[in-house]
Design a protein around this motif. Sequence first.
Motif, PDB file in Angstrom:
ATOM      1  N   PHE A   7       0.830  -1.206   0.000  1.00 15.89           N
ATOM      2  CA  PHE A   7       0.000   0.000   0.000  1.00 15.89           C
ATOM      3  C   PHE A   7       0.866   1.258   0.000  1.00 15.89           C
ATOM      4  O   PHE A   7       0.546   2.242  -0.670  1.00 15.89           O
ATOM      5  N   THR A   8       1.961   1.230   0.736  1.00 16.17           N
ATOM      6  CA  THR A   8       2.882   2.373   0.759  1.00 16.17           C
ATOM      7  C   THR A   8       3.537   2.557  -0.602  1.00 16.17           C
ATOM      8  O   THR A   8       3.673   3.693  -1.087  1.00 16.17           O
ATOM      9  N   ALA A   9       3.929   1.457  -1.229  1.00 12.13           N
ATOM     10  CA  ALA A   9       4.537   1.529  -2.569  1.00 12.13           C
ATOM     11  C   ALA A   9       3.564   2.156  -3.560  1.00 12.13           C
ATOM     12  O   ALA A   9       3.951   3.012  -4.371  1.00 12.13           O
ATOM     13  N   ASN A  10       2.319   1.758  -3.493  1.00 12.68           N
ATOM     14  CA  ASN A  10       1.305   2.325  -4.383  1.00 12.68           C
ATOM     15  C   ASN A  10       1.154   3.829  -4.161  1.00 12.68           C
ATOM     16  O   ASN A  10       1.152   4.615  -5.111  1.00 12.68           O
ATOM     17  N   ASP A  11       1.044   4.242  -2.904  1.00 13.22           N
ATOM     18  CA  ASP A  11       0.891   5.669  -2.600  1.00 13.22           C
ATOM     19  C   ASP A  11       2.144   6.462  -2.969  1.00 13.22           C
ATOM     20  O   ASP A  11       2.053   7.600  -3.422  1.00 13.22           O
ATOM     21  N   ALA A  12       3.312   5.874  -2.777  1.00 12.39           N
ATOM     22  CA  ALA A  12       4.563   6.549  -3.158  1.00 12.39           C
ATOM     23  C   ALA A  12       4.640   6.713  -4.675  1.00 12.39           C
ATOM     24  O   ALA A  12       5.054   7.762  -5.175  1.00 12.39           O
ATOM     25  N   TYR A  13       4.239   5.702  -5.401  1.00 12.38           N
ATOM     26  CA  TYR A  13       4.226   5.763  -6.868  1.00 12.38           C
ATOM     27  C   TYR A  13       3.287   6.872  -7.349  1.00 12.38           C
ATOM     28  O   TYR A  13       3.630   7.644  -8.247  1.00 12.38           O
ATOM     29  N   MET A  14       2.114   6.967  -6.733  1.00 14.58           N
ATOM     30  CA  MET A  14       1.161   8.015  -7.126  1.00 14.58           C
ATOM     31  C   MET A  14       1.700   9.409  -6.814  1.00 14.58           C
ATOM     32  O   MET A  14       1.289  10.378  -7.437  1.00 14.58           O
ATOM     33  N   ARG A  15       2.638   9.503  -5.889  1.00 14.83           N
ATOM     34  CA  ARG A  15       3.274  10.784  -5.556  1.00 14.83           C
ATOM     35  C   ARG A  15       4.578  10.982  -6.338  1.00 14.83           C
ATOM     36  O   ARG A  15       5.324  11.906  -6.086  1.00 14.83           O
ATOM     37  N   GLU A  16       4.841  10.077  -7.268  1.00 20.53           N
ATOM     38  CA  GLU A  16       5.951  10.154  -8.222  1.00 20.53           C
ATOM     39  C   GLU A  16       7.338  10.011  -7.602  1.00 20.53           C
ATOM     40  O   GLU A  16       8.305  10.571  -8.091  1.00 20.53           O
ATOM     41  N   TYR A  17       7.445   9.220  -6.543  1.00 19.08           N
ATOM     42  CA  TYR A  17       8.751   8.878  -5.996  1.00 19.08           C
ATOM     43  C   TYR A  17       9.343   7.738  -6.816  1.00 19.08           C
ATOM     44  O   TYR A  17       8.620   6.836  -7.255  1.00 19.08           O
ATOM     45  N   ASP A  18      10.654   7.759  -7.019  1.00 19.10           N
ATOM     46  CA  ASP A  18      11.363   6.601  -7.559  1.00 19.10           C
ATOM     47  C   ASP A  18      11.484   5.607  -6.414  1.00 19.10           C
ATOM     48  O   ASP A  18      11.802   5.998  -5.284  1.00 19.10           O
ATOM     49  N   LEU A  19      11.281   4.317  -6.716  1.00 23.38           N
ATOM     50  CA  LEU A  19      11.206   3.327  -5.644  1.00 23.38           C
ATOM     51  C   LEU A  19      12.179   2.177  -5.810  1.00 23.38           C
ATOM     52  O   LEU A  19      12.365   1.642  -6.907  1.00 23.38           O
ATOM     53  N   TRP A  20      12.758   1.794  -4.692  1.00 28.20           N
ATOM     54  CA  TRP A  20      13.502   0.550  -4.581  1.00 28.20           C
ATOM     55  C   TRP A  20      12.906  -0.197  -3.398  1.00 28.20           C
ATOM     56  O   TRP A  20      12.829   0.335  -2.289  1.00 28.20           O
ATOM     57  N   VAL A  21      12.449  -1.408  -3.642  1.00 29.60           N
ATOM     58  CA  VAL A  21      11.884  -2.270  -2.607  1.00 29.60           C
ATOM     59  C   VAL A  21      12.723  -3.550  -2.598  1.00 29.60           C
ATOM     60  O   VAL A  21      12.415  -4.508  -3.311  1.00 29.60           O
ATOM     61  N   PRO A  22      13.820  -3.574  -1.854  1.00 35.01           N
ATOM     62  CA  PRO A  22      14.696  -4.749  -1.875  1.00 35.01           C
ATOM     63  C   PRO A  22      13.947  -6.006  -1.442  1.00 35.01           C
ATOM     64  O   PRO A  22      13.399  -6.052  -0.343  1.00 35.01           O
ATOM     65  N   GLU A  23      13.929  -6.987  -2.328  1.00 35.42           N
ATOM     66  CA  GLU A  23      13.130  -8.187  -2.064  1.00 35.42           C
ATOM     67  C   GLU A  23      13.563  -8.945  -0.824  1.00 35.42           C
ATOM     68  O   GLU A  23      12.763  -9.678  -0.235  1.00 35.42           O
ATOM     69  N   ASP A  24      14.789  -8.755  -0.369  1.00 33.64           N
ATOM     70  CA  ASP A  24      15.262  -9.433   0.828  1.00 33.64           C
ATOM     71  C   ASP A  24      15.056  -8.602   2.096  1.00 33.64           C
ATOM     72  O   ASP A  24      15.497  -8.999   3.175  1.00 33.64           O
ATOM     73  N   CYS A  25      14.352  -7.475   1.971  1.00 31.88           N
ATOM     74  CA  CYS A  25      14.107  -6.601   3.132  1.00 31.88           C
ATOM     75  C   CYS A  25      12.622  -6.369   3.371  1.00 31.88           C
ATOM     76  O   CYS A  25      12.233  -5.373   3.999  1.00 31.88           O
ATOM     77  N   ILE A  26      11.781  -7.260   2.832  1.00 29.28           N
ATOM     78  CA  ILE A  26      10.357  -7.242   3.174  1.00 29.28           C
ATOM     79  C   ILE A  26       9.935  -8.674   3.497  1.00 29.28           C
ATOM     80  O   ILE A  26      10.553  -9.634   3.030  1.00 29.28           O
ATOM     81  N   ALA A  27       8.909  -8.824   4.311  1.00 30.83           N
ATOM     82  CA  ALA A  27       8.404 -10.146   4.671  1.00 30.83           C
ATOM     83  C   ALA A  27       6.886 -10.082   4.808  1.00 30.83           C
ATOM     84  O   ALA A  27       6.324  -9.040   5.165  1.00 30.83           O
TER      85      ALA A  27
END
Length: 185
Positions: free
Chosen positions: A130-150
């Motif tokens: 949900f945070t990634a979606n809201d950040a994308y709508m606010r036009e932030y560039d995103l990195w979501v390291p797959e080994d740092c979420i669970a």
Amino acid sequence: MKEASAALLIIDMINKMDFEGGEDLLDYTLPMTDHLIELKKRVKEKGLPVIYVNDNFGQWQDNASEIIKECLRSPGRPIVEKIEPENDDFFIIKPKHSAFFGTQLEILLNQMGVEKLILTGVAGDMCVLFTANDAYMREYDLWVPEDCIASESKEANEHALQIIRRSVFADTTPSKEFDLSEFMK
């Protein structure tokens, strides 16, 4: 306040893990926490801000220290002890899934000049997504390291990562393989 091109968000890692599915989430979060600790260290060495964005657990009058104390008395204690915020970290309390909903996060990021976000934490298939979606709508560039979420299961986590890659165009390169200096440019 120091300006920065990027910031690390640590989502819901200060967590009681006392809900249905919490035991599974705890099991998947424990190994991920070491990757996140190392990433946090690298981020701080680069002078980037670290922002904890955390659930309020329905406690509208609590502050960060009270939430941390409460979580240290819960099944989530092993994680909280490892990743507890440091004095120079920011701590924002959120009422819902997204780190942006009902919080001062966007104002803080704007004041620091942040244009890029590193999203980490739990649950990957809920609050991080949900945070990634809201950040994308606010036009932030995103990195979501797959080994740092669970998430509560590997399948749920992988599904969230697929959505994050496809729908918000985030890079999900694992933390140890990612060029943080390049991301900061």
